[in-house]
Design a protein around this motif. Structure first.
Motif, PDB file in Angstrom:
ATOM      1  N   HIS A  34      -1.531 -19.081 -52.350  1.00 26.33           N
ATOM      2  CA  HIS A  34      -0.091 -19.349 -52.458  1.00 26.33           C
ATOM      3  C   HIS A  34       0.247 -20.389 -51.408  1.00 26.33           C
ATOM      4  CE1 HIS A  34       4.226 -18.771 -51.614  1.00 26.33           C
ATOM      5  NE2 HIS A  34       4.286 -18.572 -52.912  1.00 26.33           N
ATOM      6  N   LEU A  35       0.888 -21.473 -51.845  1.00 23.28           N
ATOM      7  CA  LEU A  35       1.225 -22.557 -50.937  1.00 23.28           C
ATOM      8  C   LEU A  35       2.725 -22.546 -50.671  1.00 23.28           C
ATOM      9  CD1 LEU A  35      -0.879 -25.375 -52.639  1.00 23.28           C
ATOM     10  CD2 LEU A  35      -1.487 -23.951 -50.667  1.00 23.28           C
ATOM     11  N   ALA A  36       3.083 -22.538 -49.412  1.00 17.98           N
ATOM     12  CA  ALA A  36       4.505 -22.559 -49.044  1.00 17.98           C
ATOM     13  C   ALA A  36       4.689 -23.648 -47.993  1.00 17.98           C
ATOM     14  CB  ALA A  36       4.936 -21.201 -48.496  1.00 17.98           C
ATOM     15  N   PHE A  37       5.401 -24.697 -48.354  1.00 23.40           N
ATOM     16  CA  PHE A  37       5.684 -25.771 -47.392  1.00 23.40           C
ATOM     17  C   PHE A  37       6.611 -25.216 -46.302  1.00 23.40           C
ATOM     18  CE2 PHE A  37       8.606 -29.503 -46.439  1.00 23.40           C
ATOM     19  CZ  PHE A  37       7.708 -30.130 -45.578  1.00 23.40           C
ATOM     20  N   ALA A  38       6.212 -25.405 -45.045  1.00 21.22           N
ATOM     21  CA  ALA A  38       7.054 -24.945 -43.922  1.00 21.22           C
ATOM     22  C   ALA A  38       8.222 -25.911 -43.818  1.00 21.22           C
ATOM     23  CB  ALA A  38       6.244 -24.923 -42.633  1.00 21.22           C
ATOM     24  N   ILE A  39       9.349 -25.518 -44.377  1.00 20.55           N
ATOM     25  CA  ILE A  39      10.392 -26.531 -44.572  1.00 20.55           C
ATOM     26  C   ILE A  39      11.072 -26.918 -43.271  1.00 20.55           C
ATOM     27  CG2 ILE A  39      10.707 -25.802 -46.963  1.00 20.55           C
ATOM     28  CD1 ILE A  39      13.505 -24.949 -46.285  1.00 20.55           C
ATOM     29  N   LYS A  40      10.792 -26.185 -42.195  1.00 17.82           N
ATOM     30  CA  LYS A  40      11.313 -26.642 -40.899  1.00 17.82           C
ATOM     31  C   LYS A  40      10.808 -28.044 -40.583  1.00 17.82           C
ATOM     32  CE  LYS A  40       9.189 -23.384 -38.371  1.00 17.82           C
ATOM     33  NZ  LYS A  40       8.074 -22.792 -39.145  1.00 17.82           N
ATOM     34  N   ALA A  41       9.635 -28.398 -41.104  1.00 17.58           N
ATOM     35  CA  ALA A  41       9.057 -29.715 -40.808  1.00 17.58           C
ATOM     36  C   ALA A  41       9.888 -30.839 -41.411  1.00 17.58           C
ATOM     37  CB  ALA A  41       7.621 -29.793 -41.326  1.00 17.58           C
ATOM     38  N   ASN A  42      10.393 -30.605 -42.597  1.00 16.51           N
ATOM     39  CA  ASN A  42      11.265 -31.587 -43.248  1.00 16.51           C
ATOM     40  C   ASN A  42      12.049 -30.894 -44.366  1.00 16.51           C
ATOM     41  OD1 ASN A  42      12.518 -33.610 -44.766  1.00 16.51           O
ATOM     42  ND2 ASN A  42      11.000 -35.119 -44.111  1.00 16.51           N
TER      43      ASN A  42
ATOM     44  N   GLY B 214       5.745 -23.485 -52.776  1.00 17.67           N
ATOM     45  CA  GLY B 214       6.896 -22.667 -52.447  1.00 17.67           C
ATOM     46  C   GLY B 214       7.400 -23.102 -51.081  1.00 17.67           C
ATOM     47  N   ALA B 215       8.104 -22.203 -50.388  1.00 19.42           N
ATOM     48  CA  ALA B 215       8.675 -22.568 -49.088  1.00 19.42           C
ATOM     49  C   ALA B 215       8.489 -21.455 -48.079  1.00 19.42           C
ATOM     50  CB  ALA B 215      10.153 -22.880 -49.242  1.00 19.42           C
ATOM     51  N   ASP B 216       8.127 -21.863 -46.871  1.00 23.52           N
ATOM     52  CA  ASP B 216       8.147 -20.954 -45.727  1.00 23.52           C
ATOM     53  C   ASP B 216       9.435 -21.252 -44.987  1.00 23.52           C
ATOM     54  OD1 ASP B 216       6.987 -19.241 -43.576  1.00 23.52           O
ATOM     55  OD2 ASP B 216       7.103 -21.121 -42.470  1.00 23.52           O
ATOM     56  N   VAL B 217      10.302 -20.245 -44.838  1.00 24.41           N
ATOM     57  CA  VAL B 217      11.617 -20.478 -44.224  1.00 24.41           C
ATOM     58  C   VAL B 217      11.766 -19.595 -42.986  1.00 24.41           C
ATOM     59  CG1 VAL B 217      12.595 -21.031 -46.488  1.00 24.41           C
ATOM     60  CG2 VAL B 217      12.865 -18.706 -45.579  1.00 24.41           C
ATOM     61  N   VAL B 218      12.626 -20.020 -42.077  1.00 23.38           N
ATOM     62  CA  VAL B 218      12.801 -19.265 -40.831  1.00 23.38           C
ATOM     63  C   VAL B 218      14.265 -18.991 -40.511  1.00 23.38           C
ATOM     64  CG1 VAL B 218      10.632 -19.986 -39.756  1.00 23.38           C
ATOM     65  CG2 VAL B 218      12.663 -21.400 -39.485  1.00 23.38           C
ATOM     66  N   SER B 219      15.136 -19.202 -41.486  1.00 23.58           N
ATOM     67  CA  SER B 219      16.558 -18.891 -41.260  1.00 23.58           C
ATOM     68  C   SER B 219      17.231 -18.753 -42.615  1.00 23.58           C
ATOM     69  CB  SER B 219      17.237 -20.020 -40.477  1.00 23.58           C
ATOM     70  OG  SER B 219      17.355 -21.166 -41.298  1.00 23.58           O
ATOM     71  N   GLY B 220      18.434 -18.175 -42.585  1.00 24.03           N
ATOM     72  CA  GLY B 220      19.198 -18.091 -43.818  1.00 24.03           C
ATOM     73  C   GLY B 220      19.518 -19.475 -44.364  1.00 24.03           C
TER      74      GLY B 220
ATOM     75  N   LYS C  10      10.574 -16.016 -55.650  1.00 30.70           N
ATOM     76  CA  LYS C  10       9.292 -15.318 -55.471  1.00 30.70           C
ATOM     77  C   LYS C  10       8.294 -16.151 -54.674  1.00 30.70           C
ATOM     78  CE  LYS C  10       7.047 -16.852 -59.764  1.00 30.70           C
ATOM     79  NZ  LYS C  10       6.482 -18.018 -59.117  1.00 30.70           N
ATOM     80  N   ASP C  11       8.532 -17.450 -54.586  1.00 25.36           N
ATOM     81  CA  ASP C  11       7.613 -18.330 -53.848  1.00 25.36           C
ATOM     82  C   ASP C  11       8.076 -18.611 -52.419  1.00 25.36           C
ATOM     83  OD1 ASP C  11       5.782 -18.574 -55.899  1.00 25.36           O
ATOM     84  OD2 ASP C  11       6.939 -20.165 -56.866  1.00 25.36           O
ATOM     85  N   ILE C  12       9.075 -17.850 -51.968  1.00 25.47           N
ATOM     86  CA  ILE C  12       9.605 -18.062 -50.614  1.00 25.47           C
ATOM     87  C   ILE C  12       9.092 -16.965 -49.676  1.00 25.47           C
ATOM     88  CG2 ILE C  12      11.702 -18.140 -49.205  1.00 25.47           C
ATOM     89  CD1 ILE C  12      13.131 -19.356 -51.633  1.00 25.47           C
ATOM     90  N   VAL C  13       8.589 -17.422 -48.534  1.00 26.14           N
ATOM     91  CA  VAL C  13       8.137 -16.518 -47.473  1.00 26.14           C
ATOM     92  C   VAL C  13       9.122 -16.671 -46.321  1.00 26.14           C
ATOM     93  CG1 VAL C  13       6.260 -16.015 -45.856  1.00 26.14           C
ATOM     94  CG2 VAL C  13       5.737 -16.891 -48.146  1.00 26.14           C
TER      95      VAL C  13
END
Ligand code: PLP
Length: 419
Positions: free
Chosen positions: A55-63, A78-84, A98-101
């Motif tokens: 499962h691939l989740a782009f760490a969207i904090k990067a961009n 998908g996306a790796d997120v760290v905030s609302g 379903k693809d969000i971590v």
């Protein structure tokens, strides 16, 4: 072909001359190459493809730009997120819930509820109490939250201290030795499907050895958890792969990373999850700036540009290196400092380096600025928020407008009792 090449003496992003972007949008402005983003996404996907269930989740904090996240979603990320806020962005960009971590060391109750109600794919828990709270919030809603425990493997990532996350003294994750007992206590909670383990030891890693050491520890933990009767179906191996900021730097390729992961995770029988950020976006963007003045200096001249630390914070924050290049290089060079207009001595991009010779009015770029660039921008010194442009072939589009200081000021207010 890196998509930031000289064509007829002028640097282009893909087929667009940078002067055309500067003329249309002004400076400073970030310019991203869609082709480069796609190539990086595909290289990563291909690198880990031999691992099977991934499962691939782009760490969207990067961009987190919506267009960038959408482009990557189109490539299967998908996306790796760290905030609302990042969760809302990922969904607005079209990433399936379903693809969000949801990672992050300090999720609020409101953010946990936001994730639950959206139906995201996984919560990466940072402490036992977070698991207890999440389980209760889920059970109240008749839900079972899919979750993994983020462990801190106490491995030195060998990167800058401010982007290291996997040493025992860092705030991230819970001590790996404590994970089995926490699993025992959280495993039975009604609102929680504690199904895996997550790890992320730092960013801008230029070697695979620290990652390998961390993954080996995670492998031993997975075996121990299974021996204790837990069902482990997912392991999130985080992000961290570096990019070449300096000439001659050779970060590990996604293919080499994939081979190492295949060797270490052989027989784990889990879905492997990845959260790459920098390696996808880093070399897909530049910050375009105009030279305002060349000011004499004691040791070297100061090239004062119209981009500043509020637009690109990495140098001030981490002493990071970004290449500086003229958009229309004359072939001559100069040894100089490059600095922005912000009133801080740390607002310096380049110190005493040989760079393309430039003069007032010239355009230049700070290179490899596609990750942790615009996303960290601020309005310090009441400067506008920097815009972003996405280039594809011979077209470009403003994907984030410049936000003027007046817009920010319009949200402020002087109380009547001060008037
Ligand atoms: N995952 C987590 C939990 C992170 O904290 C980060 C960034 O620090 C990333 C993924 C992305 O890291 P990178 O951009 O180095 O791939």
């Amino acid at each position: 072909m890196n998509h930031f090449e000289l064509i007829d003496g002028e640097m282009h992003v893909e087929n667009v001359p940078i002067s055309a972007i500067a003329q249309a949008v002004g400076t400073p402005v970030y310019a991203y190459s869609a082709a480069r983003l796609r190539e990086n996404a595909r290289a990563f996907r291909d690198g880990v493809a031999p691992l099977g269930r991934v499962h691939l989740a782009f760490a969207i904090k990067a961009n987190p730009n919506l267009a960038v996240v959408r482009l990557l979603a189109n490539e299967g990320f998908g996306a790796d997120v760290v905030s609302g806020g990042e969760l809302a962005r990922a969904m607005a960009a079209g990433v399936a819930a379903k693809d969000i971590v949801f990672s992050g060391v300090g999720k609020s109750r409101a953010e946990l509820i936001q994730g639950l109600e959206a139906g995201i794919g996984q919560f990466n828990l940072e402490l036992e109490e977070e698991g207890v709270v999440l389980a209760a919030l889920a059970a109240e809603r008749g839900l079972r939250a899919p979750a993994a425990l983020r462990v801190n493997p106490d491995v030195d990532a060998g990167t800058h201290a401010k982007i290291s996350t996997g040493k025992a003294e860092n705030k991230f994750g819970l001590p790996i030795d404590e994970a089995p007992a926490i699993f025992d206590r959280l495993g039975g909670l009604e609102g929680l499907n504690l199904r895996g383990v997550a790890v992320h030891i730092g960013s801008q890693l230029l070697g695979l050895a620290p990652l390998e050491a961390a993954f080996e520890r995670v492998g031993r933990l997975v075996a121990d958890l299974r021996a204790a009767g837990h069902t482990i179906t997912h392991v999130d191996l985080g992000g961290g792969l570096g990019v070449a900021y300096r000439p001659g730097e050779t970060p590990p390729t996604p293919a080499a990373f994939g081979e190492m992961v295949a060797r270490v995770t052989k027989g784990w029988d889990v879905e492997l999850m990845f959260e790459p950020g920098r390696v996808i976006a880093g070399d897909a963007g530049v910050l375009v700036t105009e030279v305002l003045w060349v000011k004499p200096g004691v040791t070297h001249p100061w090239v004062i540009v119209d981009a500043a630390m509020n637009d690109l914070a990495r140098v001030a924050l981490y002493d990071a290196y970004h290449g500086f290049a003229a958009v229309k290089p004359s072939g001559k060079t100069m040894v100089a400092n490059v600095a922005g207009p912000v009133c801080e001595s740390s607002d310096v991009f380049v110190k005493g380096r040989e760079i393309d010779a430039v003069k007032g009015g010239d355009l230049a770029v700070l290179q490899t600025a596609g990750a942790y660039g615009a996303t960290m921008a601020s309005t310090y010194n009441s400067r506008p928020l920097v815009p972003e442009v996405l280039v594809s072939g011979d077209r470009f589009e403003v994907v984030a407008k410049r936000i003027a200081a007046e817009h920010i000021m319009a949200e402020e207010h002087v109380p009547d009792w001060l008037k």
